[in-house]
Design a protein around this motif. Sequence first.
Motif, mmCIF file in Angstrom:
data_model
loop_
_atom_site.group_PDB
_atom_site.id
_atom_site.type_symbol
_atom_site.label_atom_id
_atom_site.label_comp_id
_atom_site.label_asym_id
_atom_site.label_seq_id
_atom_site.Cartn_x
_atom_site.Cartn_y
_atom_site.Cartn_z
ATOM 1 N N ALA A 76 0.828 -1.203 0.000
ATOM 2 C CA ALA A 76 0.000 0.000 0.000
ATOM 3 C C ALA A 76 0.863 1.254 0.000
ATOM 4 O O ALA A 76 0.531 2.259 -0.652
ATOM 5 C CB ALA A 76 -0.929 -0.015 1.210
ATOM 6 N N LEU A 77 1.983 1.206 0.701
ATOM 7 C CA LEU A 77 2.878 2.354 0.771
ATOM 8 C C LEU A 77 3.510 2.648 -0.586
ATOM 9 O O LEU A 77 3.683 3.823 -0.962
ATOM 10 C CB LEU A 77 3.962 2.100 1.819
ATOM 11 C CG LEU A 77 5.054 3.161 1.967
ATOM 12 C CD1 LEU A 77 4.440 4.528 2.257
ATOM 13 C CD2 LEU A 77 6.023 2.765 3.065
ATOM 14 N N ASP A 105 1.062 4.556 -2.445
ATOM 15 C CA ASP A 105 0.868 5.856 -1.825
ATOM 16 C C ASP A 105 1.961 6.820 -2.281
ATOM 17 O O ASP A 105 1.685 7.985 -2.612
ATOM 18 C CB ASP A 105 0.891 5.715 -0.303
ATOM 19 C CG ASP A 105 0.700 7.040 0.414
ATOM 20 O OD1 ASP A 105 -0.428 7.571 0.373
ATOM 21 O OD2 ASP A 105 1.662 7.542 1.014
ATOM 22 N N ARG A 116 1.284 7.688 -5.874
ATOM 23 C CA ARG A 116 0.159 8.625 -5.938
ATOM 24 C C ARG A 116 0.588 10.044 -5.580
ATOM 25 O O ARG A 116 0.219 11.017 -6.254
ATOM 26 C CB ARG A 116 -0.932 8.156 -4.975
ATOM 27 C CG ARG A 116 -2.086 9.127 -4.842
ATOM 28 C CD ARG A 116 -2.927 8.793 -3.638
ATOM 29 N NE ARG A 116 -4.160 9.576 -3.594
ATOM 30 C CZ ARG A 116 -5.177 9.291 -2.804
ATOM 31 N NH1 ARG A 116 -5.121 8.256 -2.001
ATOM 32 N NH2 ARG A 116 -6.257 10.061 -2.817
ATOM 33 N N ARG A 117 1.355 10.183 -4.507
ATOM 34 C CA ARG A 117 1.790 11.515 -4.083
ATOM 35 C C ARG A 117 2.624 12.195 -5.168
ATOM 36 O O ARG A 117 2.479 13.405 -5.417
ATOM 37 C CB ARG A 117 2.588 11.413 -2.779
ATOM 38 C CG ARG A 117 1.741 11.065 -1.549
ATOM 39 C CD ARG A 117 2.638 10.733 -0.362
ATOM 40 N NE ARG A 117 1.891 10.308 0.810
ATOM 41 C CZ ARG A 117 1.535 11.106 1.814
ATOM 42 N NH1 ARG A 117 1.870 12.396 1.782
ATOM 43 N NH2 ARG A 117 0.880 10.634 2.851
ATOM 44 N N ARG A 176 -9.211 1.506 -4.658
ATOM 45 C CA ARG A 176 -8.594 0.335 -4.021
ATOM 46 C C ARG A 176 -9.715 -0.503 -3.421
ATOM 47 O O ARG A 176 -10.445 -0.060 -2.548
ATOM 48 C CB ARG A 176 -7.609 0.763 -2.927
ATOM 49 C CG ARG A 176 -6.832 -0.407 -2.312
ATOM 50 C CD ARG A 176 -5.915 0.061 -1.198
ATOM 51 N NE ARG A 176 -6.664 0.525 -0.039
ATOM 52 C CZ ARG A 176 -6.228 1.474 0.791
ATOM 53 N NH1 ARG A 176 -5.079 2.071 0.579
ATOM 54 N NH2 ARG A 176 -6.967 1.834 1.831
ATOM 55 N N TYR A 234 -2.785 1.346 7.753
ATOM 56 C CA TYR A 234 -2.544 2.332 6.696
ATOM 57 C C TYR A 234 -2.502 3.749 7.276
ATOM 58 O O TYR A 234 -1.631 4.551 6.931
ATOM 59 C CB TYR A 234 -3.640 2.263 5.637
ATOM 60 C CG TYR A 234 -3.705 0.974 4.853
ATOM 61 C CD1 TYR A 234 -2.604 0.127 4.737
ATOM 62 C CD2 TYR A 234 -4.876 0.593 4.200
ATOM 63 C CE1 TYR A 234 -2.672 -1.049 4.012
ATOM 64 C CE2 TYR A 234 -4.953 -0.575 3.468
ATOM 65 C CZ TYR A 234 -3.855 -1.402 3.377
ATOM 66 O OH TYR A 234 -3.935 -2.556 2.651
ATOM 67 N N ILE A 266 -0.651 6.557 5.005
ATOM 68 C CA ILE A 266 -1.078 6.211 3.650
ATOM 69 C C ILE A 266 -2.404 6.918 3.387
ATOM 70 O O ILE A 266 -3.365 6.750 4.141
ATOM 71 C CB ILE A 266 -1.219 4.692 3.482
ATOM 72 C CG1 ILE A 266 0.164 4.039 3.569
ATOM 73 C CG2 ILE A 266 -1.908 4.338 2.164
ATOM 74 C CD1 ILE A 266 0.141 2.535 3.612
ATOM 75 N N LEU A 267 -2.447 7.717 2.337
ATOM 76 C CA LEU A 267 -3.642 8.480 2.029
ATOM 77 C C LEU A 267 -4.806 7.547 1.692
ATOM 78 O O LEU A 267 -4.606 6.520 1.034
ATOM 79 C CB LEU A 267 -3.383 9.419 0.850
ATOM 80 C CG LEU A 267 -2.297 10.483 1.049
ATOM 81 C CD1 LEU A 267 -2.034 11.215 -0.260
ATOM 82 C CD2 LEU A 267 -2.694 11.456 2.138
ATOM 83 N N ARG A 309 7.341 3.706 8.255
ATOM 84 C CA ARG A 309 7.133 4.202 6.891
ATOM 85 C C ARG A 309 8.477 4.370 6.172
ATOM 86 O O ARG A 309 8.633 3.960 5.016
ATOM 87 C CB ARG A 309 6.377 5.533 6.919
ATOM 88 C CG ARG A 309 6.106 6.094 5.521
ATOM 89 C CD ARG A 309 5.359 7.413 5.553
ATOM 90 N NE ARG A 309 5.204 7.945 4.217
ATOM 91 C CZ ARG A 309 4.133 7.774 3.442
ATOM 92 N NH1 ARG A 309 3.105 7.086 3.883
ATOM 93 N NH2 ARG A 309 4.096 8.280 2.222
ATOM 94 N N GLY A 311 5.866 11.943 2.570
ATOM 95 C CA GLY A 311 4.965 11.622 3.671
ATOM 96 C C GLY A 311 5.660 11.551 5.010
ATOM 97 O O GLY A 311 5.140 10.962 5.950
#
Length: 460
Positions: free
Chosen positions: A45-46, A49, A52-53, A66, A100, A105-106, A290, A392
């Motif tokens: 997931a990270l 993320d 995405r960022r 998701r 998350y 994680i957004l 993270r 992040g």
Amino acid sequence: MAVRLYDTRAQAPRDFVPLDDGNVTMYVCGPTVQSGPHVGHVRAALAFDLLRRWLAHRFGRVTVVRNVTDIDDKVLQNATADEPWWALAYRVEREFQAAYDAVSILPPTYEPRATASIPQMQELIALLIARGHAYAAGGDVYFDVRSWPSYGALTRQDVDAMADDGEADPRGKRDPHDFALWKAAKEGEPDSARWDSPWGPGRPGWHIECSAMSRRYFGGEFDIHGGGLDLRFPHHENELAQSGAAGDAFARYWVHNGLVTVGGQKMSKSLGNFTLAADVLRDRAPRVVRYALAAAHYRSSLDVSDKAFEEAAAALERIDGFRARAERALGAPEPEIPGAFADALDDDLGVPQALAVLHETVRAGNTAFDGGDLDAARGAFSGVSGMMEILGFDEPGSAAPAGGAEGHALATLVEALIAQRAEARADKDWATADRIRDHFAAAGVTLEDTSDGTVWSIDG
């Protein structure tokens, strides 16, 4: 420099050109919620993320879907009389969300559950039957892999060399490689785990879920399909086949993250070698977790160890020390993104190279402070702030900067004494250097001599 991503289907890096350069669309395979998340789930997931960022920075908007697979053989197997399958699925879903959230994680733009998309799945199955690519057999429905000449395009395999689909019950199958789109209800399964359909009561197969849900939110074509490397076959191969057979262009780029390993072996619940995310987060600061999970390139394997977390904690302490020092002396930063950092992330999300730029900027900033070059220090501070935000890591560390006029006055005095101590050390006047350090200790100020300079903090 254009954003480039390694496309698993092309087996090569490609320039990333979205369908809409003002809105990138990304579908990521989410968890099957039969039990709590392990570190591998969080790492996956990270990875997306971070992607995405960065894409949001480059293109302005990223729409992320998701899914949550909340009905599955394993979910049913893990249910008990005291905790029905739907209650288990919801509890575990919340455990995933807590993990998350802990590592920042957004949340996705949309997070559909499989059980909320049954009509869309049935519609897609009916279309595949009508187009001659699926067939019903005794309440089950199977995808006919021989009917689709492109089957195997994602992983570049010949059908006859592939493993049989273990997710599908062999009853009624014409070919051992055919996979289930709809599973007839079985004796002993609860009534709540079956839905009416044109082929009889049952529930969807695993693979049809993502094709139907991505179609529901994005239509027949979208930019990026993401997931773990272990999902390429059969899951993503089957998604690509059934969506293509339905007439959809489907994903334009396939992006897969590497796996978390333990002693070189994939971390897996089935192998029993997993580390629960809750256990890791209980023992360590979330931002340390993270950092440790982000430090390796997203496509590489990551062997989790105590050493990795220790190195992550030390790295963040160095960054936090510089940020605290800079904020005391300069006030709030104006975040900027250094060119070298942007180049690293444009090149297939090169986080390790981006982190190297981050740490070099910290070193340069401390050197600028030591030399009295506040303009250079301010530039470094802006760069570090911008990079931390993108990655992040923008939560302040334990060394909280002092604020207001009092904080500025204190910082000025402390920096002056640190400079005097540094001069005494350079002159080998150890008595004076030690006396200054003792004054700091008596005042509750801790000094840490690092390769990037002396960092100070107030004892808590």
